[in-house]
Design an enzyme around this catalytic site. Structure first.
Site, PDB file in Angstrom:
ATOM      1  N   ARG A   1       1.731  -2.892  -4.969  1.00 48.46           N
ATOM      2  CA  ARG A   1       2.047  -4.033  -3.586  1.00 48.46           C
ATOM      3  C   ARG A   1       2.876  -3.853  -2.733  1.00 48.46           C
ATOM      4  O   ARG A   1       3.848  -2.598  -2.982  1.00 48.46           O
ATOM      5  CB  ARG A   1       3.035  -5.471  -4.915  1.00 48.46           C
ATOM      6  CG  ARG A   1       2.168  -5.479  -5.226  1.00 48.46           C
ATOM      7  CD  ARG A   1       2.981  -7.595  -6.536  1.00 48.46           C
ATOM      8  NE  ARG A   1       2.131  -6.988  -7.547  1.00 48.46           N
ATOM      9  CZ  ARG A   1       1.596  -8.408  -7.584  1.00 48.46           C
ATOM     10  NH1 ARG A   1       1.228  -9.420  -7.021  1.00 48.46           N
ATOM     11  NH2 ARG A   1       1.267  -8.016  -8.844  1.00 48.46           N
ATOM     12  N   ASP A   2       2.064  -4.079  -1.093  1.00 47.65           N
ATOM     13  CA  ASP A   2       3.394  -3.238  -0.381  1.00 47.65           C
ATOM     14  C   ASP A   2       5.010  -3.778  -0.687  1.00 47.65           C
ATOM     15  O   ASP A   2       5.093  -5.129  -0.683  1.00 47.65           O
ATOM     16  CB  ASP A   2       2.479  -4.519   1.014  1.00 47.65           C
ATOM     17  CG  ASP A   2       2.627  -4.424   2.291  1.00 47.65           C
ATOM     18  OD1 ASP A   2       1.840  -3.402   2.647  1.00 47.65           O
ATOM     19  OD2 ASP A   2       3.304  -3.764   2.549  1.00 47.65           O
ATOM     20  N   ILE A   3       5.021  -3.344   0.553  1.00 47.82           N
ATOM     21  CA  ILE A   3       6.997  -2.954  -0.261  1.00 47.82           C
ATOM     22  C   ILE A   3       7.153  -4.397   0.887  1.00 47.82           C
ATOM     23  O   ILE A   3       8.427  -4.822   0.316  1.00 47.82           O
ATOM     24  CB  ILE A   3       7.372  -1.776   0.462  1.00 47.82           C
ATOM     25  CG1 ILE A   3       8.651  -1.829   0.182  1.00 47.82           C
ATOM     26  CG2 ILE A   3       7.424  -1.719   1.806  1.00 47.82           C
ATOM     27  CD1 ILE A   3       9.163  -0.224   0.050  1.00 47.82           C
TER      28      ILE A   3
ATOM     29  N   ASN B   1      -5.975  -1.147   8.687  1.00 43.27           N
ATOM     30  CA  ASN B   1      -5.997  -0.446  10.379  1.00 43.27           C
ATOM     31  C   ASN B   1      -6.354   0.188  10.742  1.00 43.27           C
ATOM     32  O   ASN B   1      -6.145   1.611   9.694  1.00 43.27           O
ATOM     33  CB  ASN B   1      -4.894  -0.678  10.216  1.00 43.27           C
ATOM     34  CG  ASN B   1      -4.167  -2.071  10.318  1.00 43.27           C
ATOM     35  OD1 ASN B   1      -4.611  -2.985  11.185  1.00 43.27           O
ATOM     36  ND2 ASN B   1      -2.761  -2.666  10.179  1.00 43.27           N
TER      37      ASN B   1
ATOM     38  N   GLU C   1       0.448   2.648  10.660  1.00 40.40           N
ATOM     39  CA  GLU C   1       1.405   2.849  10.426  1.00 40.40           C
ATOM     40  C   GLU C   1       1.697   3.869  10.015  1.00 40.40           C
ATOM     41  O   GLU C   1       2.196   4.967   9.851  1.00 40.40           O
ATOM     42  CB  GLU C   1       2.638   1.611  10.448  1.00 40.40           C
ATOM     43  CG  GLU C   1       3.167   0.792  11.558  1.00 40.40           C
ATOM     44  CD  GLU C   1       3.764   0.008  10.628  1.00 40.40           C
ATOM     45  OE1 GLU C   1       4.432   0.148   9.074  1.00 40.40           O
ATOM     46  OE2 GLU C   1       4.037  -1.402  11.127  1.00 40.40           O
ATOM     47  N   VAL C   2       0.938   3.682   8.358  1.00 41.25           N
ATOM     48  CA  VAL C   2       0.532   4.968   7.295  1.00 41.25           C
ATOM     49  C   VAL C   2      -0.371   5.851   7.278  1.00 41.25           C
ATOM     50  O   VAL C   2      -1.649   5.564   7.093  1.00 41.25           O
ATOM     51  CB  VAL C   2       0.933   4.222   5.476  1.00 41.25           C
ATOM     52  CG1 VAL C   2       0.681   5.086   4.914  1.00 41.25           C
ATOM     53  CG2 VAL C   2       2.056   3.714   6.011  1.00 41.25           C
TER      54      VAL C   2
ATOM     55  N   HIS D   1      -6.289   3.018   3.894  1.00 38.02           N
ATOM     56  CA  HIS D   1      -5.507   1.779   2.294  1.00 38.02           C
ATOM     57  C   HIS D   1      -6.317   0.824   3.225  1.00 38.02           C
ATOM     58  O   HIS D   1      -6.288   0.539   4.851  1.00 38.02           O
ATOM     59  CB  HIS D   1      -3.940   2.073   3.113  1.00 38.02           C
ATOM     60  CG  HIS D   1      -3.270   1.948   3.744  1.00 38.02           C
ATOM     61  ND1 HIS D   1      -2.909   2.750   4.717  1.00 38.02           N
ATOM     62  CD2 HIS D   1      -2.682   0.671   4.687  1.00 38.02           C
ATOM     63  CE1 HIS D   1      -2.456   2.425   5.847  1.00 38.02           C
ATOM     64  NE2 HIS D   1      -2.296   1.208   5.802  1.00 38.02           N
TER      65      HIS D   1
ATOM     66  N   HIS E   1      -5.554  -3.615   2.876  1.00 36.51           N
ATOM     67  CA  HIS E   1      -4.351  -4.824   2.372  1.00 36.51           C
ATOM     68  C   HIS E   1      -5.091  -5.338   1.723  1.00 36.51           C
ATOM     69  O   HIS E   1      -6.334  -5.280   3.049  1.00 36.51           O
ATOM     70  CB  HIS E   1      -4.107  -5.403   3.775  1.00 36.51           C
ATOM     71  CG  HIS E   1      -3.114  -4.194   4.507  1.00 36.51           C
ATOM     72  ND1 HIS E   1      -1.539  -4.395   4.509  1.00 36.51           N
ATOM     73  CD2 HIS E   1      -3.647  -3.049   5.568  1.00 36.51           C
ATOM     74  CE1 HIS E   1      -1.409  -3.263   5.421  1.00 36.51           C
ATOM     75  NE2 HIS E   1      -2.367  -2.314   5.685  1.00 36.51           N
TER      76      HIS E   1
HETATM   77  P1  5GP Z   1      -0.090  -0.259   8.408  1.00 35.34           P
HETATM   78  O1  5GP Z   1      -0.147  -0.592   9.537  1.00 35.34           O
HETATM   79  O2  5GP Z   1      -0.427   0.572   7.790  1.00 35.34           O
HETATM   80  O3  5GP Z   1      -1.946  -1.051   8.122  1.00 35.34           O
HETATM   81  O4  5GP Z   1      -0.209  -0.566   6.819  1.00 35.34           O
HETATM   82  C1  5GP Z   1       1.175   0.022   6.132  1.00 35.34           C
HETATM   83  C2  5GP Z   1       1.349  -0.941   5.108  1.00 35.34           C
HETATM   84  O5  5GP Z   1       2.618  -0.411   4.251  1.00 35.34           O
HETATM   85  C3  5GP Z   1       3.106  -2.140   5.734  1.00 35.34           C
HETATM   86  O6  5GP Z   1       1.894  -3.433   4.987  1.00 35.34           O
HETATM   87  C4  5GP Z   1       3.839  -1.504   5.088  1.00 35.34           C
HETATM   88  O7  5GP Z   1       4.757  -2.458   5.070  1.00 35.34           O
HETATM   89  C5  5GP Z   1       3.144  -0.884   3.539  1.00 35.34           C
HETATM   90  N1  5GP Z   1       4.322   0.147   3.124  1.00 35.34           N
HETATM   91  C6  5GP Z   1       4.994   1.519   3.858  1.00 35.34           C
HETATM   92  N2  5GP Z   1       6.176   1.905   3.132  1.00 35.34           N
HETATM   93  C7  5GP Z   1       5.933   1.234   1.820  1.00 35.34           C
HETATM   94  C8  5GP Z   1       6.086   2.155   1.077  1.00 35.34           C
HETATM   95  O8  5GP Z   1       6.819   2.537   0.409  1.00 35.34           O
HETATM   96  N3  5GP Z   1       5.930   1.407  -0.103  1.00 35.34           N
HETATM   97  C9  5GP Z   1       4.713   0.042  -0.763  1.00 35.34           C
HETATM   98  N4  5GP Z   1       4.674  -0.400  -1.331  1.00 35.34           N
HETATM   99  N5  5GP Z   1       4.517   0.036   0.983  1.00 35.34           N
HETATM  100  C10 5GP Z   1       4.709   0.673   1.779  1.00 35.34           C
END
Ligand code: 5GP
Length: 123
Positions: A32-34, A91, A99-100, A104, A106
């Site tokens: 699950r997303d945080i 993304n 961001e990460v 991944h 969603h």
């Molecule tokens: P992006 O913008 O890279 O597609 O999305 C990164 C997602 O990772 C965001 O929705 C953010 O809330 C989630 N996220 C960032 N750090 C963590 C974490 O430590 N644990 C979890 N479960 N989700 C995270």
């Protein structure tokens, strides 16, 4: 862009940081997303070291790619959102604001989601 072993999802995969796991198999982990954007917001990540969708589809082998995308469908069914519907989003890069830097997707579900992408800023 080279893979950063210190990214947060790499740490989750190594068990250094906890996650709310919903699914795991040979190729994939889902949790699950945080910071959920919808009532159901789950991230599915490959276990391999891939920066983004672009990196994954260039470097991963066919079995890994098939296994990963099969897992996305399995996760949605196990979450029970296949009837009500869900949105899958990945993304990649600057314009999408990834961001990460570990690939991944969603899975968003649990409410109606009108509009495909945010409107362009007017300023
Ligand atoms: P992006 O913008 O890279 O597609 O999305 C990164 C997602 O990772 C965001 O929705 C953010 O809330 C989630 N996220 C960032 N750090 C963590 C974490 O430590 N644990 C979890 N479960 N989700 C995270």
């Amino acid at each position: 862009m080279s893979y950063d072993d210190q990214n947060i999802f790499a740490k989750i995969l190594r068990g250094e940081i906890p996650c709310d796991k919903v699914y795991e198999d040979e190729f994939s982990l889902a949790f699950r997303d945080i910071n959920p954007q919808t009532p159901v917001h789950v991230l599915v990540i490959p276990k391999g070291r891939y920066v983004s969708l672009d990196d994954f589809t260039v470097k991963a082998d066919r079995e890994e790619i098939a296994g990963f995308f099969s897992a996305v469908g399995t996760v949605a069914r196990e979450l029970g959102v296949d009837e009500s519907g869900y949105r899958v989003l990945a993304n990649h890069g600057r314009d999408a604001h990834q961001e990460v830097p570990h690939f991944h997707v969603h899975i968003f579900a649990g409410r109606s989601m009108r509009g495909m992408v945010p409107k362009a800023p007017t300023e």
